[in-house]
Design an enzyme around this catalytic site. Structure first.
Site, PDB file in Angstrom:
ATOM      1  N   TYR A 230       0.870  -1.168   0.000  1.00 32.45           N
ATOM      2  CA  TYR A 230       0.000   0.000   0.000  1.00 32.45           C
ATOM      3  C   TYR A 230       0.902   1.211   0.000  1.00 32.45           C
ATOM      4  O   TYR A 230       1.805   1.318   0.840  1.00 32.45           O
ATOM      5  CB  TYR A 230      -0.892   0.015   1.242  1.00 32.45           C
ATOM      6  CG  TYR A 230      -2.158  -0.772   1.055  1.00 32.45           C
ATOM      7  CD1 TYR A 230      -3.017  -0.456   0.013  1.00 32.45           C
ATOM      8  CD2 TYR A 230      -2.482  -1.817   1.888  1.00 32.45           C
ATOM      9  CE1 TYR A 230      -4.174  -1.179  -0.186  1.00 32.45           C
ATOM     10  CE2 TYR A 230      -3.643  -2.545   1.699  1.00 32.45           C
ATOM     11  CZ  TYR A 230      -4.483  -2.214   0.660  1.00 32.45           C
ATOM     12  OH  TYR A 230      -5.626  -2.927   0.456  1.00 32.45           O
ATOM     13  N   ASP A 258      -6.053  -0.606  -6.602  1.00 35.99           N
ATOM     14  CA  ASP A 258      -7.513  -0.510  -6.651  1.00 35.99           C
ATOM     15  C   ASP A 258      -8.112   0.031  -5.364  1.00 35.99           C
ATOM     16  O   ASP A 258      -9.310  -0.095  -5.123  1.00 35.99           O
ATOM     17  CB  ASP A 258      -8.136  -1.876  -6.985  1.00 35.99           C
ATOM     18  CG  ASP A 258      -7.772  -2.944  -5.962  1.00 35.99           C
ATOM     19  OD1 ASP A 258      -7.225  -2.598  -4.895  1.00 35.99           O
ATOM     20  OD2 ASP A 258      -8.034  -4.124  -6.226  1.00 35.99           O
ATOM     21  N   HIS A 350     -10.064  -6.960  -5.698  1.00 31.80           N
ATOM     22  CA  HIS A 350      -9.793  -6.888  -4.259  1.00 31.80           C
ATOM     23  C   HIS A 350     -10.817  -7.731  -3.471  1.00 31.80           C
ATOM     24  O   HIS A 350     -11.334  -7.318  -2.434  1.00 31.80           O
ATOM     25  CB  HIS A 350      -9.871  -5.416  -3.818  1.00 31.80           C
ATOM     26  CG  HIS A 350      -9.044  -5.064  -2.631  1.00 31.80           C
ATOM     27  ND1 HIS A 350      -8.052  -4.115  -2.675  1.00 31.80           N
ATOM     28  CD2 HIS A 350      -9.068  -5.504  -1.362  1.00 31.80           C
ATOM     29  CE1 HIS A 350      -7.518  -3.989  -1.479  1.00 31.80           C
ATOM     30  NE2 HIS A 350      -8.115  -4.826  -0.661  1.00 31.80           N
TER      31      HIS A 350
HETATM   32  O1  173 Z   1      -9.224  -5.438   1.897  1.00 33.93           O
HETATM   33  C1  173 Z   1      -8.770  -4.944   2.924  1.00 33.93           C
HETATM   34  O2  173 Z   1      -9.346  -5.061   4.003  1.00 33.93           O
HETATM   35  C2  173 Z   1      -7.551  -4.199   2.816  1.00 33.93           C
HETATM   36  O3  173 Z   1      -6.918  -4.334   1.841  1.00 33.93           O
HETATM   37  C3  173 Z   1      -7.123  -3.280   3.856  1.00 33.93           C
HETATM   38  C4  173 Z   1      -6.741  -2.010   3.495  1.00 33.93           C
HETATM   39  C5  173 Z   1      -6.367  -1.127   4.457  1.00 33.93           C
HETATM   40  C6  173 Z   1      -6.374  -1.495   5.771  1.00 33.93           C
HETATM   41  C7  173 Z   1      -6.732  -2.777   6.124  1.00 33.93           C
HETATM   42  C8  173 Z   1      -7.102  -3.668   5.164  1.00 33.93           C
END
Ligand code: 173
Length: 491
Positions: A230, A258, A350
């Protein structure tokens, strides 16, 4: 050394300390958060442990807030009362069927649903809006049928492959899923161990509960791991993460594209997740975390919605790892990714957790293959540009359909997650074994001795793009007042 009594005195807005793993931290600046109020002056380890990597607090609170160890004997245990609900859950855990009785990946999900804490189940299972995409991810595979070949000598069948140049015992990798310790105390390490045993590649999530280093340290020598990223608004944090991953031997970087904003996962939101701890959140460089919106939203505000195509050159400049874009949803973007020189794309929505009514990865695969062939002369699977698919996969037949249509490999997320939530590492091992069994049988029945023989002609995907059968909209269906027939008088 501090005594438990001294720590206990610091339980106010003016000065608030907590204990985590035997060390005392000054968290006064976070006073007011529910969890801090609950544990002010006390040992918060129990609450902290399932959500945050062990090094999160130390790396994120400035050193002057690390107040040092506490004398263990002087700390009063925080007695967490076991609710009736929790007792019932423990009972269900002891009544789990033995692993021998687990026959397929759906079984793990059914058990996980019954043995997970409510919050964990809500977080893992939830998807966005009406969860139509979540269901179509699975249903899409039902729109593809096989055209098997007969009378081929299938005494020996081999479904091993290479993924980005690395050996894999099957065309499946373990996709990234966050917060593994919500469901099992060993979290993601369960996946690492099972992956080592069966030659499967694990994608390490940015938001794992175990620390990145723990997960890498748990791997066997030579075990291949990828990293899901991320991208943080603070690029210095991202650069550090990426370069650290590369220095620890991670073999590929999957950048999630995404999720500029997290989808509304209403099952999760109803649980009002309380990620109150400063650590992971501030590690992620977030401010103003909204704590009323479920687990994912609570810890996701660090993600940069400004991420764009121009950033790819920067990523290439900071790492030599192959870069894969995770979350591509149409051929135009797959083509642009190819032209931008990345090593592949994951055709993914996702797990149905982002844009509802985005199409399944397997459906997008077909248009990507057609258009990249037409416009760039590519054929698939292709070693220079890998196409991955994830979402909805529960059977080796699903995987073989994706391979036939040109995928290099398929990501499996929730089923592996559920397998360790239900049975720890052994559960994951069993899940992998089940897939191996299914591959063996289905390769024979298809008449394919190697994955190279799993060709497009072996499937009929002519109805894949048809959305005439729409998954049921449960929320709407429950509110909808049914039409009534004419009634006889008095009835
Ligand atoms: O899908 C999710 O839950 C995920 O990708 C996510 C994104 C940010 C924080 C925690 C989970």
């Amino acid at each position: 050394m501090l005594s438990g009594k001294t720590v206990a005195e610091h339980n106010t807005r003016e000065s608030c300390w907590i204990i985590v793993h035997g060390k005392v931290y000054d968290v006064t600046e976070f006073f007011g958060r529910k969890i801090i109020l609950k544990y002010a002056g006390k040992d918060a380890t129990q609450e902290y442990e399932p959500i945050h990597p062990p090094d999160a607090i130390t790396t994120n609170l400035p050193p002057e807030k690390h107040l040092g160890p506490v004398e263990p004997d002087t700390v009063e245990k925080v007695v967490v009362e076991i609710s009736d609900e929790e007792k019932a859950r423990q009972e269900r855990i002891s009544n789990r069927p033995s692993l021998d009785e687990i026959l397929n990946l759906h079984d793990f999900e059914a058990i996980a649903k019954q043995v997970l804490p409510e919050k964990a189940w809500a977080y893992y299972s939830s998807a966005s809006d009406d969860e139509i995409t979540l269901r179509d991810n699975h249903a899409a595979y039902h729109r593809i049928w096989f055209r098997p070949r007969i009378l081929r000598d299938v005494t020996k069948v081999d479904w091993s492959t290479t993924i980005l140049g690395h050996k894999s015992s099957m065309p499946v990798y373990i996709s990234a899923t966050a917060l593994g310790k919500l469901g099992h105390p060993d979290g993601e390490l369960n996946l690492t161990r099972a992956a080592a045993k069966y030659g499967v590649i694990q994608m390490i999530p940015t938001l794992a509960s175990c620390s990145f280093d723990e997960i890498v340290d748990t791997a066997q020598p030579g075990q291949v791991q990828f990293f899901q990223l991320y991208v943080n608004k603070d690029r210095a944090i991202t650069k550090k993460l990426v370069q650290h991953a590369e220095s620890r031997g991670v073999k590929a970087l999957f950048i999630t594209v995404d999720a500029p904003q997290l989808g509304r996962r209403e099952k999760d939101m109803r649980m009002k997740f309380e990620a109150e701890d400063p650590s992971v959140v501030s590690k992620s460089g977030s401010q103003g975390v909204d704590r009323s919106q479920g687990a994912a939203r609570a810890i996701s505000s660090f993600i940069d919605p400004g991420l764009n195509w121009d950033d790819l050159d920067w990523f290439k400049s900071i790492t030599k790892m192959p870069i894969i874009l995770k979350g591509v949803q149409c051929w135009e973007d797959a083509l642009q990714a190819y032209d931008a020189g990345v090593a592949g794309v994951v055709l993914s929505n996702h797990g149905g957790r982002q844009l509802d009514f985005s199409r399944s990865g397997i459906e997008v695969l077909v248009e990507v293959v057609v258009n990249l062939k037409e416009k760039r002369g590519l054929s698939f699977p292709n070693e220079k540009f890998a196409l991955f698919v994830d979402g909805g996969v529960r059977r080796a037949t699903d995987v073989l359909k994706a391979v036939a249509l040109g995928a290099t490999a398929v990501g499996v997320g929730r089923p592996f997650l559920y397998s360790f939530c239900a049975y720890g590492t052994e559960g994951v091992e069993k899940a992998i074994k089940i897939l191996h069994d299914e591959f063996e049988m289905n390769m024979r029945l298809l008449g394919a001795r190697t994955l190279k023989e799993v060709v497009p002609e072996m499937v009929d995907a002519s109805n894949l793009q048809s959305h005439t059968v729409v998954p049921r909209d449960d929320l709407y269906a429950n509110n909808y007042e049914s039409m009534k027939y004419a009634q006889l008088k008095g009835s």
